[in-house]
Design a protein around this motif. Structure first.
Motif, mmCIF file in Angstrom:
data_model
loop_
_atom_site.group_PDB
_atom_site.id
_atom_site.type_symbol
_atom_site.label_atom_id
_atom_site.label_comp_id
_atom_site.label_asym_id
_atom_site.label_seq_id
_atom_site.Cartn_x
_atom_site.Cartn_y
_atom_site.Cartn_z
ATOM 1 N N ARG A 1 0.841 -1.209 0.000
ATOM 2 C CA ARG A 1 0.000 0.000 0.000
ATOM 3 C C ARG A 1 0.874 1.256 0.000
ATOM 4 N NH1 ARG A 1 -4.165 -0.446 4.804
ATOM 5 N NH2 ARG A 1 -4.952 1.468 3.842
ATOM 6 N N PHE A 2 1.929 1.232 0.787
ATOM 7 C CA PHE A 2 2.855 2.361 0.828
ATOM 8 C C PHE A 2 3.457 2.609 -0.553
ATOM 9 C CE2 PHE A 2 7.459 3.161 0.968
ATOM 10 C CZ PHE A 2 7.478 4.459 1.450
ATOM 11 N N ARG B 1 1.106 6.921 -6.703
ATOM 12 C CA ARG B 1 0.038 7.886 -6.959
ATOM 13 C C ARG B 1 0.581 9.315 -6.907
ATOM 14 N NH1 ARG B 1 -4.953 5.484 -6.834
ATOM 15 N NH2 ARG B 1 -5.147 3.555 -5.624
ATOM 16 N N ARG B 2 1.430 9.575 -5.954
ATOM 17 C CA ARG B 2 1.979 10.922 -5.814
ATOM 18 C C ARG B 2 2.944 11.248 -6.948
ATOM 19 N NH1 ARG B 2 -0.022 9.252 -1.217
ATOM 20 N NH2 ARG B 2 -0.560 10.721 0.455
ATOM 21 N N LEU C 1 12.459 9.880 5.570
ATOM 22 C CA LEU C 1 11.006 9.853 5.392
ATOM 23 C C LEU C 1 10.260 10.275 6.655
ATOM 24 C CD1 LEU C 1 11.937 8.401 2.835
ATOM 25 C CD2 LEU C 1 10.052 6.796 3.144
ATOM 26 N N GLY C 2 10.982 10.456 7.764
ATOM 27 C CA GLY C 2 10.361 11.020 8.953
ATOM 28 C C GLY C 2 9.618 10.054 9.844
ATOM 29 N N SER D 1 4.938 8.330 2.234
ATOM 30 C CA SER D 1 4.812 8.217 0.778
ATOM 31 C C SER D 1 5.084 9.557 0.105
ATOM 32 C CB SER D 1 3.408 7.722 0.403
ATOM 33 O OG SER D 1 3.230 6.373 0.743
ATOM 34 N N GLU D 2 4.573 10.623 0.683
ATOM 35 C CA GLU D 2 4.799 11.962 0.143
ATOM 36 C C GLU D 2 6.280 12.313 0.178
ATOM 37 O OE1 GLU D 2 4.044 15.388 -1.732
ATOM 38 O OE2 GLU D 2 2.461 13.957 -1.198
#
Length: 219
Positions: free
Chosen positions: A42-43, A49-50, A189-190, A207-208
């Motif tokens: 999913r990730f 998508r982004r 990625l935080g 993901s962003e």
């Protein structure tokens, strides 16, 4: 997002998820391996998508012998997966590649390649062997890791839901991620890696962050 197919070197049609608008930048996404592939699915798709929104085509091929593949799982090894990813890159006309975790071990495509949280084959193998021994112990069977590994090197193993060829086990013991154009560490990625969670999950912020780093690399 669409489901597509591509011809593997073994002669099977394999599935891929794609965001394809025939744009200039075309990114092959090489998935994580084994249980981490499920936890990060999913990730990975959310990252794609982004990237699609940022004007980048992406392609996520299944590895032969995994998911809905008709190829025989017990016959897979790293060389076959590397050849398959090279074939997928050519089929989709990829200009760049992003490999994820253990996918870095099969990302020897002739393209500029970024690695996200690369991991050695030996570390993957040890983690899955521990899970395998724990399952056996819960069933009342007590095995030693050294004995199972020795058996696996010769005969292969079925563990934690995966059929492993002897060649794949030997390959993983010796495999390290290759040199790369860009290495992306998890702290960038935080948050902690989603492969550490017990169940498959997603994290929009991660993901962003990954999509932003890849987008900046592709500019």
């Amino acid at each position: 997002m669409l489901a597509a197919s591509w011809p593997s070197p073994a002669g099977f049609d394999e599935y891929a998820l794609t965001f394809d608008r025939q744009r200039e930048r075309r990114l092959l996404v090489i998935p994580a391996l084994f249980d981490e592939a499920n936890k990060l699915r999913r990730f990975t798709v959310e990252t794609m998508r982004r990237l699609d929104a940022a004007g980048i085509d992406t392609f996520l091929p299944d590895l032969p012998g995994t998911n809905e593949s008709l190829d025989w799982p017990f016959e897979q090894d790293l060389a076959k997966w590397r050849a398959a990813m090279a074939g997928a890159a050519q089929h989709f006309g990829a200009t760049h590649a992003l490999s994820i975790r253990g996918g870095c071990l099969v990302a020897t495509v002739d393209l500029p390649t970024a690695q996200y949280a690369p991991v050695s084959g030996a570390k993957i193998l040890r983690g899955l062997l521990r899970a395998h021994l724990m399952q056996k112990r819960e069933a009342g069977v007590h095995l030693k890791m050294e004995d199972e590994l020795a058996e696996g090197r010769k005969e292969g193993l079925c563990m934690v839901g995966y059929d492993w060829s002897a060649q794949l086990i030997r390959d993983l013991e010796a495999a390290d991620p290759p040199a790369t154009d860009l290495a992306i560490a998890q702290p960038q990625l935080g948050g902690p890696g989603l492969w550490l969670r017990a169940e498959p999950s997603k994290d929009g912020k991660q993901s962003e962050a990954l999509a932003r780093i890849v987008q900046e690399w592709l500019v």
